[in-house]
Motif scaffolding. Structure first.
Motif, mmCIF file in Angstrom:
data_model
loop_
_atom_site.group_PDB
_atom_site.id
_atom_site.type_symbol
_atom_site.label_atom_id
_atom_site.label_comp_id
_atom_site.label_asym_id
_atom_site.label_seq_id
_atom_site.Cartn_x
_atom_site.Cartn_y
_atom_site.Cartn_z
ATOM 1 N N GLU B 191 0.865 -1.188 0.000
ATOM 2 C CA GLU B 191 0.000 0.000 0.000
ATOM 3 C C GLU B 191 0.901 1.237 0.000
ATOM 4 O O GLU B 191 1.701 1.447 0.910
ATOM 5 C CB GLU B 191 -0.884 -0.021 1.254
ATOM 6 N N PHE B 258 -4.051 1.119 7.084
ATOM 7 C CA PHE B 258 -3.467 0.338 5.995
ATOM 8 C C PHE B 258 -3.485 -1.147 6.351
ATOM 9 O O PHE B 258 -3.761 -2.004 5.510
ATOM 10 C CB PHE B 258 -2.020 0.777 5.742
ATOM 11 N N ARG B 261 -6.844 -2.645 5.784
ATOM 12 C CA ARG B 261 -7.070 -2.805 4.343
ATOM 13 C C ARG B 261 -6.295 -4.013 3.819
ATOM 14 O O ARG B 261 -6.815 -4.815 3.027
ATOM 15 C CB ARG B 261 -6.568 -1.570 3.589
ATOM 16 N N GLN B 262 -5.082 -4.143 4.266
ATOM 17 C CA GLN B 262 -4.235 -5.214 3.737
ATOM 18 C C GLN B 262 -4.683 -6.584 4.232
ATOM 19 O O GLN B 262 -4.634 -7.565 3.484
ATOM 20 C CB GLN B 262 -2.768 -4.919 4.103
ATOM 21 N N THR B 264 -7.715 -7.337 4.775
ATOM 22 C CA THR B 264 -8.899 -7.646 3.962
ATOM 23 C C THR B 264 -8.477 -8.124 2.574
ATOM 24 O O THR B 264 -8.984 -9.133 2.064
ATOM 25 C CB THR B 264 -9.787 -6.396 3.847
ATOM 26 N N ARG B 265 -7.552 -7.391 1.966
ATOM 27 C CA ARG B 265 -7.139 -7.749 0.604
ATOM 28 C C ARG B 265 -6.476 -9.124 0.554
ATOM 29 O O ARG B 265 -6.565 -9.830 -0.450
ATOM 30 C CB ARG B 265 -6.192 -6.675 0.044
#
Lengths: 165, 269
Positions: B191, B258, B261-262, B264-265
């Motif tokens: 990210e 971040f 988010r990471q 989740t990704r």
């Protein structure tokens, strides 16, 4: 420090030269070979105004040693036109007013030529990705992208004819 | 009119460098011998980082050009490691067919480094050996737990990418390759939407081991290792970033965002 002999192709012509180890390509082109088209901006490889193509790869001439040319081919903006006929990218830049002061123009055109040679049918995102190697402080890039897209569309119809009449 | 010759003894501009010698090494062994003899050498592969050195007055007296050493340009799998030659360019490495299969996410991450002109000449080895905090290679390689393989006169030397910052290398040493373990099927997410203020790489593998590497433009990457098996809901501890530009509270907040988010990704939450 002994000058080195280098053999390379300059704008389609074989050249032999003697260069010192500390001579940068930008100075070699501009001061020794009288090719002023590569403009020197930041002198640290960031702005792209001195871009030339070495073995068809865009290079910042301010950050590349002349001796590195040995055995390679270099294309400068002066080598684009053929028999006083502009390259189609040059013509497109005129038609789309893709420059104002013109300082970045030779670098922009050459980086777009490299892009089209590597990706003949690029997307707009790809165009943006490639020209983000270079900085223009006049146009806001819109006209440059328009010129590139015009060439892409033209070549899609007519094939990769590079010179215009 | 001032005559300008090619000897480099007349300064044509502020860019002109002091006189220096050039050696174009044909092999790693030859490069090491030149390094052993040199006083202030600079290694040239892609060359895109050298101007930054010159601009801060770090002038070499000899350039050792390693661009022609073929073994430094290879990308291959050696047993349970992805091996990337030190002189592999960002463009050729990040588009190599091996990458997507062996480390999902690595290709996408590597493709984000630098602009196209730099990518086509700049090398991964040069990126990490410059030891500059604003360069991103060190972040990705630390996350991937990469080992750096140096050639030295006394044999190969291995070092974790994250240990390079303070390492004192032998005078005659040359980064040969970057070796990334792949046996445990690593995945990577990178990210950089706030770069250069903050960037973060997140690695996790099939064993549940993970590494979160957080960095700013001015401070070295911070590595946080965790084991998902023992920490079902891991949360990174706060870091005292000591960044000279951006506040620590803000950086920790971004770090946590971040990280979510990471997670989740990567399918971890």
């Amino acid at each position: 420090m002994i000058p080195m002999e280098i053999d390379f192709i300059l704008n389609g012509r074989a050249v032999t030269g003697k260069v010192s180890g500390n001579l940068l390509l930008a100075d070699y082109l501009r001061e020794h070979l009288d090719l002023k088209g590569a403009k020197i901006g930041c002198s640290r490889g960031a702005c792209g105004s001195c871009t030339v193509l070495v073995n068809n790869i865009p290079i910042a001439a301010c950050s590349y040693f002349a001796f590195q040319l040995d055995g390679k081919s270099v294309l400068t903006i002066e080598g684009l036109e053929r028999d006083t006929t502009l390259h189609d990218l040059q013509q497109a830049f005129i038609e789309h007013a893709a420059f104002q002061c013109g300082y970045c123009t030779s670098g922009m055109i050459l980086v777009l030529k490299a892009m089209l040679d590597h990706e003949p049918n690029p997307s707009r995102d790809t165009v943006v990705e490639w020209i983000s190697s270079n900085i223009c402080r006049c146009t806001g890039y819109a006209q440059i992208i328009a010129a590139a897209e015009a060439i892409i569309a033209m070549r899609a119809n007519t094939g990769p004819t590079e010179a215009v009449s | 009119m001032l005559a300008i010759d090619s000897a480099g003894l007349v300064a044509t501009s502020f860019r002109t460098l002091p006189p220096l010698d050039v050696v174009r090494a044909e092999s790693v062994g030859e490069a090491l011998q030149e390094l052993r003899r040199a006083k202030r050498p600079a290694i040239l592969a892609g060359g895109t980082d050298l101007p930054a050195r010159f601009n801060v007055g770090d002038y070499p007296d000899i350039i050792i050009d390693i661009a022609k050493i073929k073994q430094l340009h290879a990308v291959f799998i050696d047993k349970s490691e992805l091996v990337i030659g030190a002189a592999v360019t960002h463009q050729s490495g990040s588009t190599h067919a091996l990458l997507p299969a062996v480390i999902p996410g690595f290709q996408e991450a590597w493709k984000k480094i630098a602009n196209m002109r730099i990518r086509m000449s700049g090398t991964l080895g040069g990126n990490i050996m410059s030891r500059r905090t604003r360069y991103e290679g060190a972040i990705l390689l630390a996350a991937l737990n990469a080992q750096l393989e140096f050639a030295t006169l006394s044999g190969p030397l291995f070092m974790a990418a994250g240990d390079l910052w303070d390492a004192e290398l032998p005078v005659a040493s040359l980064l040969q390759s970057i070796r990334i373990p792949i046996a445990t099927k690593p995945r990577l997410d990178y990210e950089r939407s706030l770069r250069p203020i903050f960037t973060q790489a997140f690695y996790v593998d099939d064993t549940g081991a993970g590494r979160l590497v957080s960095a700013t433009e001015f401070v070295r990457p911070h590595i946080w290792a965790f084991d998902r098996n023992s920490q079902s809901n891991p949360s990174p501890e706060e870091i005292d970033f000591q960044d000279p530009v951006t506040g620590t509270a803000y950086l920790n907040q971004v770090r946590a965002v971040f990280f979510m988010r990471q997670m989740t990704r990567l399918g971890l939450s």
